[in-house]
Write an enzyme that holds these catalytic residues in place. Structure first.
Site, PDB file in Angstrom:
ATOM      1  N   HIS A 134      44.762  38.536  39.570  1.00  0.00           N
ATOM      2  CA  HIS A 134      43.802  39.243  40.417  1.00  0.00           C
ATOM      3  C   HIS A 134      44.510  40.119  41.447  1.00  0.00           C
ATOM      4  O   HIS A 134      45.596  39.793  41.930  1.00  0.00           O
ATOM      5  CB  HIS A 134      42.902  38.236  41.142  1.00  0.00           C
ATOM      6  CG  HIS A 134      42.126  37.354  40.225  1.00  0.00           C
ATOM      7  ND1 HIS A 134      40.877  37.674  39.748  1.00  0.00           N
ATOM      8  CD2 HIS A 134      42.441  36.148  39.675  1.00  0.00           C
ATOM      9  CE1 HIS A 134      40.458  36.713  38.949  1.00  0.00           C
ATOM     10  NE2 HIS A 134      41.385  35.782  38.887  1.00  0.00           N
TER      11      HIS A 134
ATOM     12  N   ASP B 118      36.334  42.751  42.364  1.00  0.00           N
ATOM     13  CA  ASP B 118      36.924  41.412  42.364  1.00  0.00           C
ATOM     14  C   ASP B 118      37.573  41.084  43.712  1.00  0.00           C
ATOM     15  O   ASP B 118      38.424  41.823  44.194  1.00  0.00           O
ATOM     16  CB  ASP B 118      37.954  41.373  41.228  1.00  0.00           C
ATOM     17  CG  ASP B 118      38.735  40.076  41.144  1.00  0.00           C
ATOM     18  OD1 ASP B 118      38.296  39.065  41.722  1.00  0.00           O
ATOM     19  OD2 ASP B 118      39.790  40.083  40.466  1.00  0.00           O
TER      20      ASP B 118
END
Length: 547
Positions: free
Chosen positions: A365, A192
């Site tokens: 994130h 990610d």
């Protein structure tokens, strides 16, 4: 296709935020990881959502052995109804993710999906692949990453993750599993990249709980919290805080209400009896005893918060003394919509808190230090940054170089690129995606870029329609041409221009020619006339009929 080659094919999510979908293919077998949507950008006029171009998969539907979903956010599950409508493969997801998928498929009237529940430590054999799941922290419970054994080597797919040491749900990212995978040897890491611009570490969700608590403590009227419909962790924080301050909470917005219901049924959301109330009961409560959780953090035109700001929401009107918390960062492209909503709320007298003025949102994130930590835990041979706009991918690739990966083993690829990995190395060999697939109402993929170009031209310049009737025998005019304009000039103030346009049409018709020739000449003459007179370029549409 050579059977000793592993193919990595992102169909969405690389070079963009959203539409996450990845194909892993070996021989005649493929698995799909996620199938998400993307919300339209500002220039995608009239488009509801954007989904991946799945034609590559549709043409090989019989090869799809499984669809694996990492978590329940829209950018990972939103395109599943469109995929499962044509690909009859089993779907594997954790309990909460499966529950959210079931709601979505029910709304799409898909009742024959083959859904399976997996746990964060399960092992799933799907020959020639063997998939090991591990828990990751994110802004929604029950997220997982994947360790995928293939005949060529092991792939680690991070899912959306961060290293939160005090998550709201109490479940941390599984460091031990990541280290174990790294110890065995990892061929490829797919990680990610969303926060690759952000230095340091992403703050814990607990930080937001403390901020929400401070806002509730000083709020005199109702407290309204807007967040993503799938942000179950944030909803839990609001419920916990409301209970501490003696407030009852109404959940507003169909998608959010459905998600909250599923999360409660499955035990992922704890709401003591009496804390949650229907929106209809909110008017019966004193303002200092009421709270709402609603959609609208992205300025979506039909969402609850936006309609409140426009005084268009039947159940709740914003009044001075209300406190509004917008607990989300605008998705790129939504900034204008969000800012307009904030302005409307301020105009109505609300106290408004958003990320620029108070720390009311943290990302789900990983930031740079966490991304480097994952690289060092896994120690892959090859690295592909995923989930992010192109600059995020490049910055993540540079972090990988700092972690001693050779530059030639790092691949910054985009949606549609095909990366082949074999015993002799890895290289990008093909590109299989044509572009975006737009969903507009019930139409899927029938709106092409040319249609959007026309919509933008209409939005910027308006249009002029010239209605002309010709005698089918003589080719002469029958009656006077009619001119209709919208978004170009105010007809009552442009009489001279429109009369001159009618005269020009008469001269064009006198020149004769086929119907198509007359149409082309009318378009050319009118376009030139209106530009010379106004400096504008409306869309000119001649309509010529013969009687």
């Amino acid at each position: 296709m050579a059977t000793d080659l592993l193919r990595i094919i992102p169909l969405g999510g690389l070079g963009e935020i959203g539409r996450n979908m990845l194909v892993i293919e070996y021989g005649d077998s493929m698995i799909i990881i996620d199938a998400g949507l993307m919300f339209p950008e500002n220039d995608m006029l009239g488009i509801d959502i954007v989904i991946p171009d799945m034609q590559y998969v549709f043409e090989r539907a019989d090869r799809v052995k499984a669809v694996i979903v990492t978590h329940g956010h829209e950018d990972h599950v939103g395109a599943l109804p469109y995929l499962l409508n044509r690909v009859k493969a089993p779907v594997y997801a954790t309990r909460l993710t499966r529950g959210l998928i079931e709601v979505k498929l029910r709304e799409a009237r898909i009742h024959d999906a083959d859904l399976h529940t997996i746990g964060p430590s399960d092992v799933l054999p799907i020959p020639p692949f063997r998939i090991e799941f591990f828990h990751v922290s994110h802004s929604i419970p029950d997220g997982v990453g994947l360790g995928i054994r293939t005949p060529v080597g092991t792939i680690v797919h991070s899912g959306d993750f961060k290293f939160d040491y005090s998550p709201v749900d109490g479940h941390r990212t599984d460091f031990a599993k990541l280290a174990e995978l790294g110890g065995r040897g990892v061929l490829l890491l797919l990680s990610d990249s969303t926060n690759a611009e952000t230095t340091g570490y992403t703050p814990s969700e607990q930080v937001i709980g403390e901020t929400i608590d401070r806002v509730f403590a000083k709020a005199k009227g109702r407290v309204i919290v807007a967040t993503f419909a799938s942000n179950i962790s944030r909803v839990q924080q609001v419920i916990d805080t409301a209970q501490r301050y003696g407030r009852q909470v109404a959940v507003v917005g169909r998608s959010m209400a459905n998600n909250v219901r599923i999360a409660r049924e499955l035990g992922y959301l704890d709401a003591p009896e009496g804390v949650l109330v229907p929106i209809e009961q909110l008017d019966q409560l004193p303002y200092d005893r009421a709270a709402l959780v609603c959609t609208g953090s992205q300025g979506e035109p039909t969402s609850a918060l936006v309609r409140m700001g426009q005084r268009g929401f039947r159940s709740v009107n914003i009044v001075p003394g209300d406190t509004v918390i917008v607990s989300a960062t605008p998705i790129p492209g939504n900034e204008e919509l969000v800012n307009r909503t904030l302005d409307n709320l301020f105009r109505l007298g609300a106290d408004v808190y958003y990320d620029e003025v108070l720390n009311v949102h943290v990302s789900g994130h990983a930031s740079q230090e966490e991304q480097k930590m994952l690289l060092n835990l896994v120690r892959p041979k090859y690295f592909v940054p995923i989930h992010g706009e192109y600059r995020h991918l490049v910055l993540h690739a540079k972090l990988a170089e700092q972690c001693c990966l050779p530059p030639e083993n790092i691949f910054v690829i985009e949606t549609g690129d095909v990366l082949e990995i074999g015993t002799d190395g890895a290289e990008v060999v093909d590109h299989v995606v044509e572009g975006h697939v737009f969903v507009d109402g019930r139409g899927i993929g029938d709106v092409q870029q040319s249609v959007l170009d026309d919509r933008r031209a209409l939005a910027h310049n308006g249009f002029v329609v010239a209605l002309v009737v010709l005698d089918k025998y003589t080719g002469g005019l029958v009656g006077e041409p009619q001119i209709v304009t919208r978004g170009f000039v105010y007809p009552a103030e442009a009489g001279a221009l429109l009369e001159r346009a009618k005269l020009d049409i008469g001269k064009v018709v006198e020149s004769g020619g086929t119907r198509n020739e007359v149409v082309d000449r009318i378009r050319t003459h009118l376009a030139r006339l209106v530009y010379d007179e106004t400096g504008r370029r409306p869309m000119v549409i001649p309509v010529v009929t013969k009687v």
